[in-house]
Design a protein around this motif. Structure first.
Motif, PDB file in Angstrom:
ATOM      1  N   PRO A 115       0.810  -1.214   0.000  1.00 57.96           N
ATOM      2  CA  PRO A 115       0.000   0.000   0.000  1.00 57.96           C
ATOM      3  C   PRO A 115       0.849   1.272   0.000  1.00 57.96           C
ATOM      4  O   PRO A 115       1.681   1.481   0.881  1.00 57.96           O
ATOM      5  CB  PRO A 115      -0.792  -0.111   1.312  1.00 57.96           C
ATOM      6  CG  PRO A 115       0.001  -1.043   2.178  1.00 57.96           C
ATOM      7  CD  PRO A 115       0.947  -1.817   1.339  1.00 57.96           C
ATOM      8  N   GLN A 143       5.473  11.686  -1.628  1.00 56.83           N
ATOM      9  CA  GLN A 143       6.022  12.247  -0.379  1.00 56.83           C
ATOM     10  C   GLN A 143       7.501  11.847  -0.275  1.00 56.83           C
ATOM     11  O   GLN A 143       7.906  10.777  -0.741  1.00 56.83           O
ATOM     12  CB  GLN A 143       5.276  11.702   0.847  1.00 56.83           C
ATOM     13  CG  GLN A 143       3.776  11.899   0.831  1.00 56.83           C
ATOM     14  CD  GLN A 143       3.054  10.867  -0.012  1.00 56.83           C
ATOM     15  OE1 GLN A 143       3.640   9.925  -0.510  1.00 56.83           O
ATOM     16  NE2 GLN A 143       1.763  11.052  -0.180  1.00 56.83           N
ATOM     17  N   TRP A 201      16.006   9.027   4.510  1.00 60.16           N
ATOM     18  CA  TRP A 201      16.149   7.704   5.155  1.00 60.16           C
ATOM     19  C   TRP A 201      17.520   7.497   5.773  1.00 60.16           C
ATOM     20  O   TRP A 201      18.552   7.656   5.118  1.00 60.16           O
ATOM     21  CB  TRP A 201      15.839   6.595   4.144  1.00 60.16           C
ATOM     22  CG  TRP A 201      14.395   6.611   3.759  1.00 60.16           C
ATOM     23  CD1 TRP A 201      13.851   7.185   2.648  1.00 60.16           C
ATOM     24  CD2 TRP A 201      13.288   6.084   4.517  1.00 60.16           C
ATOM     25  NE1 TRP A 201      12.475   7.033   2.662  1.00 60.16           N
ATOM     26  CE2 TRP A 201      12.103   6.362   3.790  1.00 60.16           C
ATOM     27  CE3 TRP A 201      13.185   5.405   5.736  1.00 60.16           C
ATOM     28  CZ2 TRP A 201      10.837   5.978   4.242  1.00 60.16           C
ATOM     29  CZ3 TRP A 201      11.927   5.022   6.179  1.00 60.16           C
ATOM     30  CH2 TRP A 201      10.777   5.309   5.439  1.00 60.16           C
TER      31      TRP A 201
HETATM   32  P1  TYD Z   1       6.228   5.636   8.232  1.00 61.43           P
HETATM   33  O1  TYD Z   1       7.184   4.508   8.084  1.00 61.43           O
HETATM   34  O2  TYD Z   1       4.943   5.395   8.931  1.00 61.43           O
HETATM   35  O3  TYD Z   1       7.035   6.834   8.906  1.00 61.43           O
HETATM   36  P2  TYD Z   1       6.614   8.405   9.099  1.00 61.43           P
HETATM   37  O4  TYD Z   1       5.164   8.535   8.948  1.00 61.43           O
HETATM   38  O5  TYD Z   1       7.082   8.647  10.489  1.00 61.43           O
HETATM   39  O6  TYD Z   1       7.400   9.159   8.070  1.00 61.43           O
HETATM   40  O7  TYD Z   1       5.880   6.184   6.777  1.00 61.43           O
HETATM   41  C1  TYD Z   1       6.887   6.620   5.896  1.00 61.43           C
HETATM   42  C2  TYD Z   1       6.207   7.181   4.667  1.00 61.43           C
HETATM   43  O8  TYD Z   1       5.553   6.105   3.978  1.00 61.43           O
HETATM   44  C3  TYD Z   1       5.114   8.184   4.988  1.00 61.43           C
HETATM   45  O9  TYD Z   1       5.109   9.196   3.973  1.00 61.43           O
HETATM   46  C4  TYD Z   1       3.826   7.378   4.909  1.00 61.43           C
HETATM   47  C5  TYD Z   1       4.155   6.344   3.851  1.00 61.43           C
HETATM   48  N1  TYD Z   1       3.482   5.027   3.992  1.00 61.43           N
HETATM   49  C6  TYD Z   1       2.834   4.456   2.907  1.00 61.43           C
HETATM   50  O10 TYD Z   1       2.765   5.045   1.795  1.00 61.43           O
HETATM   51  N2  TYD Z   1       2.240   3.233   3.063  1.00 61.43           N
HETATM   52  C7  TYD Z   1       2.262   2.571   4.255  1.00 61.43           C
HETATM   53  O11 TYD Z   1       1.657   1.469   4.351  1.00 61.43           O
HETATM   54  C8  TYD Z   1       2.958   3.153   5.369  1.00 61.43           C
HETATM   55  C9  TYD Z   1       3.020   2.465   6.700  1.00 61.43           C
HETATM   56  C10 TYD Z   1       3.562   4.388   5.183  1.00 61.43           C
END
Ligand code: TYD
Ligand code: NAD
Length: 359
Positions: free
Chosen positions: A216, A223, A227
């Motif tokens: 997903p 965004q 990293w």
């Molecule tokens: P995440 O690992 O939850 O870290 P943070 O929100 O602290 O940056 O998410 C990293 C990025 O990935 C964030 O832009 C949200 C996106 N994301 C997805 O697109 N799909 C997912 O299933 C998740 C968990 C995050």
């Protein structure tokens, strides 16, 4: 620095930090205080739990009496404070626990060290240190052409998670300015690496690819995150503890700023190479309903830590991702235990059910 209290040491970064410290420093004793929430597990520390320089205590950082006792009993001179609720999506579902742990918990720890260290007659205050681990998310969201976050960028948190971390940063700073408590703060970008709970993007993508499940991607996937490989983060914290200036904050970032879709595609490509069963893995990518208030872009300016402390990240995105994928592929048993222990399936249904992921 002899007796280090690590809070939240059973979580992702804390457990990596404890392992790093035990391996690189021979004189240090570590006490790990952790409440073992869904995000913490003793599985993360199985290989070191019998080390005589390491002690685990199950407890909550909001418990003033317990924290006071631990700091006194173990003669703690250094606190490295990781314990927090750390997942943005969960903070949107239920912010209360973030206020409790991240704000009240940090306040409780500060009150403990204030009452103990400031009244210590045997050691000068310079012998102590409270290091607070924070995040780049306190600075808010950058436009595509805006300069990266530096240490003096004004705070503008957008999620309950980042707002609670911002509040805790302010408390730590205030305890230095008001009471002279010897503190340092670091704000780090998104971490990845071994032992990360698979609700965060990178381990989630690796696992779903491994199992041939939908991957997903929130919104348009454009965004940007910065990293940082977790061991690079641990090295930076250690440098700040040793040579950082009291009362200062340091930004830590990975010098990697791909879009989410780019990083997911890179992981899919690596998975095609390592585990071709479900290749090509990028066919599993699904764009799903976006996160509310989703920050568009984070990027860290790391000139201060690089010039003052000689730290730069060692891993590139490619090398760090390879290490991470190899670790997850080798640690199937860990994964099984973590998922069974921590009600993982419940979270997957709660978070992804409503986002419209197609099976
Ligand atoms: P995440 O690992 O939850 O870290 P943070 O929100 O602290 O940056 O998410 C990293 C990025 O990935 C964030 O832009 C949200 C996106 N994301 C997805 O697109 N799909 C997912 O299933 C998740 C968990 C995050
Ligand atoms: P994590 O969620 O993996 O681990 C948090 C740990 O804290 C768990 O072991 C949990 O049991 C413990 N904990 C939670 N509430 C507690 C309480 N009330 N009392 C005692 N222990 C409690 O988190 P993480 O990803 O390892 O993050 C650690 C720290 O680093 C957090 O402060 C987070 O804000 C910060 N940070 C994380 C990232 C990242 O990308 N993961 C980036 C920058 C900063």
């Amino acid at each position: 620095m002899k007796n280090v209290l690590v809070t939240g040491g059973a979580g992702f970064i804390g457990s990596n930090f404890i392992r790093f410290l035990l391996e690189t420093e021979q004189e240090i004793r570590i006490t790990n205080l952790d409440a073992l929430t869904y995000a913490g597990s003793l599985e993360n520390l199985k290989d070191i739990c019998t080390n005589e320089r390491y002690k685990f205590i199950k407890g909550n950082i909001c418990d003033f009496a317990l924290c006071t006792q631990v700091i006194q009993d173990f003669d703690i001179d250094t606190v490295v404070h990781f314990a927090a609720e750390s997942h943005v999506d969960r903070s949107i579902e239920g912010p209360a626990q973030f206020i409790e742990t991240n704000i009240t918990g940090t306040f409780t720890l500060l009150e403990c060290v204030r009452s103990i260290w400031l009244n210590n007659r045997k050691h000068p205050l310079d012998d102590f240190r409270f290091h607070h681990i924070s995040t780049d998310e306190v600075f808010g969201s950058l436009g595509i052409n805006e300069a990266s976050f530096h240490e003096l960028t004004p705070y503008a948190p957008n999620s309950p998670y980042s707002a609670s971390k911002a509040a805790s940063d302010h408390l730590v700073r205030a305890y230095h300015k008001t009471y002279g408590l010897p503190v340092t703060i670091s704000n780090a970008s998104n971490n990845y690496g071994p032992f990360q709970f698979p609700e965060k993007l990178i381990p989630l993508v690796i696992l779903n690819a491994l199992e041939g499940k939908p991957i997903p991607v929130y919104g348009d996937g454009k965004q940007i995150r910065d990293w940082l490989y977790v061991t690079d983060h641990c090295i930076a914290i250690w440098k700040i503890l040793n040579n950082g200036k009291i009362g200062e904050t340091y930004n830590i970032g990975g010098n990697n700023q791909p879009t989410n879709l780019e990083i997911v595609t890179i992981i899919c490509g690596l998975m095609d190479e390592y585990q071709p069963n479900h290749a090509p893995h990028d066919r599993l990518i699904q764009f799903v309903k976006d996160r509310p208030g989703h920050d568009r872009r984070y990027a860290m300016n790391i000139q201060k830590i690089s010039h003052e402390l000689g730290w730069t990240p060692r891993e590139t995105l490619q090398s760090g991702l390879r290490k991470t994928i190899e670790w997850y592929l080798k640690h199937n048993q860990w994964l099984q235990t973590i998922r069974d222990q921590n009600d993982y399936q419940h979270w997957v249904i709660q978070n992804y059910g409503k986002r419209g992921v197609k099976k």
